[in-house]
Scaffold this active site. Structure first.
Site, short mmCIF file in Angstrom:
data_model
loop_
_atom_site.label_atom_id
_atom_site.label_comp_id
_atom_site.label_asym_id
_atom_site.label_seq_id
_atom_site.Cartn_x
_atom_site.Cartn_y
_atom_site.Cartn_z
N HIS A 1 11.74 1.65 36.13
CA HIS A 1 12.39 2.34 37.25
C HIS A 1 11.43 2.20 38.41
CE1 HIS A 1 14.51 4.91 34.00
NE2 HIS A 1 15.17 3.81 34.22
N ASP B 1 -9.53 10.91 18.22
CA ASP B 1 -10.31 9.99 19.06
C ASP B 1 -9.60 8.66 19.27
OD1 ASP B 1 -10.58 9.01 16.53
OD2 ASP B 1 -12.75 8.81 16.56
N HIS C 1 26.25 7.86 34.50
CA HIS C 1 24.99 7.42 35.11
C HIS C 1 25.26 6.43 36.25
CE1 HIS C 1 25.03 3.50 33.00
NE2 HIS C 1 25.29 4.15 31.87
N ASP D 1 19.12 -1.50 24.25
CA ASP D 1 18.58 -1.49 25.62
C ASP D 1 17.08 -1.70 25.46
OD1 ASP D 1 17.78 -1.01 28.21
OD2 ASP D 1 18.98 0.81 28.46
N ARG E 1 27.30 -0.48 26.89
CA ARG E 1 26.61 -0.71 28.17
C ARG E 1 26.18 -2.17 28.18
NH1 ARG E 1 23.29 3.19 28.14
NH2 ARG E 1 21.36 2.22 27.40
N HIS F 1 19.88 8.12 26.05
CA HIS F 1 18.50 7.71 25.79
C HIS F 1 18.11 7.94 24.33
CE1 HIS F 1 17.77 8.16 30.33
NE2 HIS F 1 17.93 6.90 30.02
N GLU G 1 23.76 -4.80 30.64
CA GLU G 1 22.79 -4.71 31.73
C GLU G 1 22.06 -6.03 31.92
OE1 GLU G 1 19.54 -2.03 30.87
OE2 GLU G 1 19.06 -1.78 33.00
N TYR H 1 31.21 5.67 27.63
CA TYR H 1 30.75 6.42 26.46
C TYR H 1 31.78 7.47 26.11
CZ TYR H 1 26.73 4.30 28.70
OH TYR H 1 25.90 3.42 29.32
N HIS I 1 18.96 0.35 39.03
CA HIS I 1 17.75 0.87 39.64
C HIS I 1 16.87 -0.29 40.05
CE1 HIS I 1 16.10 -0.07 35.65
NE2 HIS I 1 17.18 0.55 35.16
N ASP J 1 14.66 -5.56 31.63
CA ASP J 1 15.47 -4.41 31.21
C ASP J 1 16.88 -4.90 30.92
OD1 ASP J 1 16.69 -2.00 30.85
OD2 ASP J 1 16.39 -1.26 32.88
N GLU K 1 24.14 -2.24 35.46
CA GLU K 1 24.31 -1.76 34.09
C GLU K 1 25.44 -0.74 33.94
OE1 GLU K 1 21.14 0.82 32.64
OE2 GLU K 1 20.02 0.51 34.48
MN LIG Z 1 18.02 0.01 33.07
#
Ligand SMILES: [Mn+2]
Ligand SMILES: [Mn+2]
Ligand SMILES: [Mn+2]
Ligand SMILES: [Mn+2]
Lengths: 448, 448, 448, 448
Positions: free
Chosen positions: D361, D40, D350, D260, D413, D243, D415, D388, D354, D271, D384
């Site tokens: 996104h 619940d 990638h 990130d 990375r 991710h 960003e 890798y 975005h 972001d 970004e």
């Molecule tokens: Mn991003």
């Protein structure tokens, strides 16, 4: 009964015409489902009318998919060919033969539908399907759209408009071509003969369903395996119930018998109503009412011609019936006043007809932008005035009048099927006796 | 056709019996849905067989709810009484009259169903309903259960077991009582007469559906408004397709005509098959095959008696047919070896019969814990051996034999309806001619 | 945070225990769905508690299937191993490693679920799944059952009973084993420390959510990535709203601050409430109410021991609170009379606790056959008396009393987590300051 | 956190603007559902972004209905006011206060939705709703449409077009107004500070989630109760999983740490990604890679200005990274050839950014008619780039190169969040240290 020559060109032309009417997108039109009757027994399959109109294909589990636009293409999905299964369940075309004989650009087995649709849906601005008609199809197609959305990142976008394709097909179906009128003429002829057979075999002491048996027998013998709608065979007071369908009362001399029945031929409906005396002779009050309804019908016929408003022939019946009820002393007042107050609705509570075609209540709008449309050549419709005298219900409107004893429980309806022609109309069911004299004469010639 | 006297006590007794068979809980049993045929036209409504078995109530949109246990109670939900609507759509009982005439403890309008069910479901350990049968009913009932769960904190708990109520009713329905056998005897009689009429009216040059028209006409005239299943009228090679239903071939002299058709009377099915020559006279090879199938049938009849295994009468047909095919030179080898290798399945690929009752393929288990059950008095079943000679398909099993030219395209099936009695069985369809001599004699007496 | 050693034997033992409790059938238990938060962003996945209890498996898109009976077998369906996809989405066990490391008999990729289930469902007398919990799972499983039914002719029958498997697992989960108590002890310790941190950092002028930030920070630093439920940080009058969760009021000196918050550790919940003065010192009326609630808590503690009724500790709080409200002059009358009339519900409208475990409101029945069950060793529960003084609503019950000005808008609740032991109970959250003296002393030692 | 002044005029203006963009019809836009977490306990409610964009209303169980055209009208359906229920569940506006404070023309309780919609749907040519998004809403709305169809005979027709309203709102949301940029600037500032806090508290020996705790703590203290997406805190080789979200590895000196993470403020996302050495000092190879990614970022920044193609800034990163990998000796060949063959996808798989807004996104098309759109003032986006270095998988494409030992397992990375201005762009997250020097200096100033 698929004994007709399939006219590939005609169905291909209809698909081309639909394609021209619709802005870019993808049409997905499944035929009807097989409907379960009880346990593992199904009702006799009836294809979806619009699917059949565009394809001529009569097997269940089939879907028409049309890509529109410059590179228009029609694809049929149908049950795969399987000779082993056919030993048990009968002949199937299968995609290859169906493509060739029904003139599709492509054809595939129905189990490929989802995979192919995902490819075809991607990049389409809109989908045309019978949205809101069948929960499972809605869910299935929207599920495919979601899969296309999920793949859409940098690829082909998913459609965002969903249009009920039935509207555009309905407008096409409203205008019958020569081949359709030919079938409807034949359906009218068979149904007229069945009504004559009913008149000639009806006897006091029979049950209503025995008369229905005669009608259905004649339909069937002539290749119509299903009536266009549930037959109404209503004797005595039953005739005042508009959609009586129990048909299990024993008939008596003195009763009127109202029969509303028509066959379905190659998918097209006939829809005839006649009312006649079980004894073969109308009584005085019966004749009064009958002739009034027949006069209304004749007044309506004059309004069935190109350019007349769709509502004009109903108005003609209403006026004639109201005048007649005044003349009979049932109403008091003026015709205009009684029409204004809708007094006639006590005895005549339905409209004077409907479109007719692949459905008995055929598709097509009656109004355009809120206004009754005009009749045009190719439209097919019924004309069916009536009068029904029931006892007053306790909570009837205050302006309802007492029904004279002599007319109580009388129900009369007369219905023919007309197609609008360039200069008037053709009556497809004119063969069925309609005057008091013709009916009595027909009944006197008892069936051999 | 609800002309029968409703036997309130009998239906009440069935509900009491069901109540005794089931552990504590609530039964929810809806009747069937009205099925759409096309646009706004529906198929003729058929109630759910089990609902009807327990209630005798034949209107659509009705639900039986039974509280089990010490304070057992039966409640009907049905369409409300509405005289204005009945002018349009015909008579309805309404809850008050339905309760009284059909013997329920309580009755309510169908639009109260959800509200009442929420009260009734709370505190029940289990629900009995036709779970898994209809997605919308599943969703609706489980939605109500969720509402009960949401209220359950310190109150009445929601059920956690859900049982398909159809199983328990099926076991009851398997054993026919006297009143059921009486109706089935009548259905058998009407159907037998219809087959005789078919024999006497069949002519070369007719379409198969014209013969079907005769059958349906006789059913209808006798108050059966629907056949128990789609009639098979299969001439020539069509007879080798087991469920042929196109029925649109033109028949020729020299053809055999296989008719598998029976009427439905007060919900109960008859199921008769006869095979006869269109010309009225069997050819030599036709007679050979026909008499072999008839011998199989007679061998099977001996196994229809209390205590015999459910499979024994199938085995008897298989053995007789196999021996006959050996005798005819079609098979080579020994009877036991051919049975062992199932050689007969090339020509006889179906079982020798099924339960019969409110459904043509009636409910009830054939096996108990994986073993064929024994026959008991009150069980009703069909006996229907056959032989079907089709050309070899390219990918047939290697042990399949070449079909002698003389037998090619011959299909024969003979089917009667039996009810097991205390000391054997009663043949409900014995009236239909079955020997070569009787058939030829019947056909010689052409219908007036 | 899956840093714990997976204890394969323990989960295997739970599955064996469930198997022994259930009559023959097939268990189908999916884990929870990933829940969408907005557009393509999901909430942090939380496994289904019962699935996790039986498997220890924490990945989404997984289903446990258990064959019961003599040849019991546990099968996991989970996401397939895919190293390319793992570059994007992170590590997955895949079936092979999951089978070995979590001790299943078999494991398959989740996309084989339907095909395998069709095989496994056939022949089972009943299915156990969380029926009625998730419409899509209901539809999917019942759809598979229908496929099994369709194949059942002479083969393996489809199940006809469907049992909510959650009930049996709930009864098991109600009794915590040593390993579970160890985790809950740790969750209690972390949550206690977080409450101490909150006491030591709270300052007038801050927003409530700033205090919440301290709690969540301490949870997270200790490996608890999610609170067990939405934290309540309610200052001033907000404390009289039972589930206040806006947490965005600016706090003032003179306010009480009620905090109801606990961490979730390895799936297990802690649930602590403390109420303390923002200024660090209770006012007189605040102290009166606080000490009354604390006295109620202590009276309740005495009733948490094996053999005591589940309701006894609630009754103890009710009696103590009622007596105290009499002593404070808020109520007039006798204790017994006031309890009888439920006068206390004006100020104490909730129960005194709930089961605690993998869910903060943990599963397990409170009553058996309508009667409160007895406490037993291994049960874990909260004790949480409170008092809430709100202004009278216009339509309050007539026996409600006027609230003295001094107490208006005061809300106090104190809550600890107890596990029943063989001879009493263990308080898992005893570390959190609770007396007026301890709280004021703790708050005086401000955090560095 | 609804501490902001509600700007009624701004939301009213958005509704007016949507109304102008859409041809005649009815908009039905529900907010998101409350999502269950376990038993619940629910996840913290997040409104639907587009619903919130048009209304500013943040309660669950609310629906916006807009009549378009000349007499445009906006109606809110929301939970009814109920003071008794609010004691338990907290404050609700109720329709009357919601109408006034949020500027709707009308407001009703949500339980009136179906009844009102049936009236409002009738006569509309099309419906706009998030069709295909939520099965239950699809079914509910199409069910209402069917009810309108059933009543349509001679009355108001049912709509036949159904348009996904999300597309039109997405195009509006793509262009941020001043008030939106102001919130996003604030979200960027808070998130930058959180990254600085992370740099200053990270220590070898900690778990990754301890760093995450610092980020979330700073978000929360500043009124952001939920991160905009699941934070990635990836040390060592974990940084090469795009991710990664387990965040439970113990960090070591010598690791890089890729974070990130961004907060959500008043619904708007930040972001930010930063990569820094756990020890506080980059190694040589780490610095090589880091500076290459930073150079790519700077090249991309130049392409973020009005009129530039949406893809130009990705291309700039690709070219810079490819040249750098050549310079480092990892690639052989020419820049143009390597770009042509997409060699860079081995290390940079990638895109470079975005849309950003109410969703991390964010919505809005990237291409128009298959072509990349141009940037315009008001668009917000991320930049970004990253690299890798993972070991070769056995079945990697043949043109993939061996990774030099020194770079293996490095993942970097960087960003930032930019909004396009009239003459270039504004960097909303410029406050976060980005050069090697700034990062090392920031980390040297350890948090108190
Ligand atoms: Mn991003
Ligand atoms: Mn008509
Ligand atoms: Mn049969
Ligand atoms: Mn609690």
């Amino acid at each position: 009964m698929h004994t007709m020559q399939i006219n590939v060109e005609r169905h291909r032309g209809r698909r081309a015409s639909l394609s021209e009417r619709l802005p870019e997108g993808l049409v997905i039109l499944p035929t009807a489902r097989v409907r379960n009757r009880s346990n593992d027994t199904d009702y006799h399959f009836r294809y979806d009318s619009s699917f059949y109109y565009l394809t001529g294909f009569h097997e269940p589990e089939a879907v028409l998919v049309m890509q529109l636009g410059e590179q228009a293409k029609s694809t049929l999905f149908c049950q795969p060919k399987n000779e082993l299964r056919e030993i048990w369940e009968g002949f199937l075309y299968g995609p290859a033969a169906a493509r060739e004989q029904f003139g599709f650009d492509e054809a595939y087995a129905i189990d490929q539908l989802d995979a192919k649709l995902i490819e075809l849906i991607a990049g389409q601005p809109r989908l045309y399907f019978p949205i809101g008609f069948d929960e499972q199809w809605d869910r299935r197609i929207m599920g495919l759209v979601q899969q296309v959305q999920a793949r859409a990142r940098n690829g082909k976008p998913a459609p965002i408009e969903f249009v009920d394709v039935r509207a555009a097909v309905a407008e096409m179906r409203l205008f019958k071509d020569d081949s359709e009128v030919a079938i409807m003429r034949e359906a009218g002829r068979i149904s007229s003969e069945a009504h004559i057979r009913a008149m000639q075999t009806t006897r006091a002491g029979q049950f209503e369903y025995e008369v229905e048996a005669e009608l259905l027998y004649h339909f069937y013998k002539n290749g119509s395996r299903y009536p266009a709608y549930g037959s109404i065979v209503a004797s005595g007071a039953n005739a005042t119930c508009l959609h009586y369908h129990e048909n299990n009362r024993r008939m008596h001399d003195g009763d009127l018998l109202l029969i509303d029945a028509g066959c379905e031929l190659h998918g097209y409906a006939a829809d005839i109503t006649r009312t006649f005396p079980v004894s073969g002779r109308f009584s005085g009050p019966q004749k009064d009412i009958y002739q009034l309804v027949l006069a209304a019908m004749e007044a309506s016929f004059e309004q069935v011609r190109p350019g007349a408003s769709r509502i004009a022939y109903h108005d003609a019946s209403v006026r004639t019936l109201t005048q007649g009820l005044l003349d009979l002393g049932i109403f008091k007042g003026t015709v205009d006043g009684l029409i204004e107050s809708e007094a006639y609705k006590q005895f005549y509570m339905h409209g004077t007809g409907h479109w007719l075609g692949l459905d008995v209540h055929d598709v097509g709008e009656y109004k355009i932008d809120g206004h009754w449309r005009s009749l045009e050549a190719g439209m097919a419709l019924t004309v069916e005035p009536g009068l029904y005298f029931r006892p007053l219900l306790p909570d009837s409107p205050s302006h309802y009048v007492e029904v004279p004893e002599a007319f109580l429980h009388i129900g009369v309806r007369i219905e023919d099927d007309l197609v609008v022609t360039r200069d008037g109309h053709e009556n497809l069911t004119a063969l069925t006796p309609k005057t008091v004299a013709d009916i009595e004469a027909t009944m006197a010639r008892q069936a051999g």
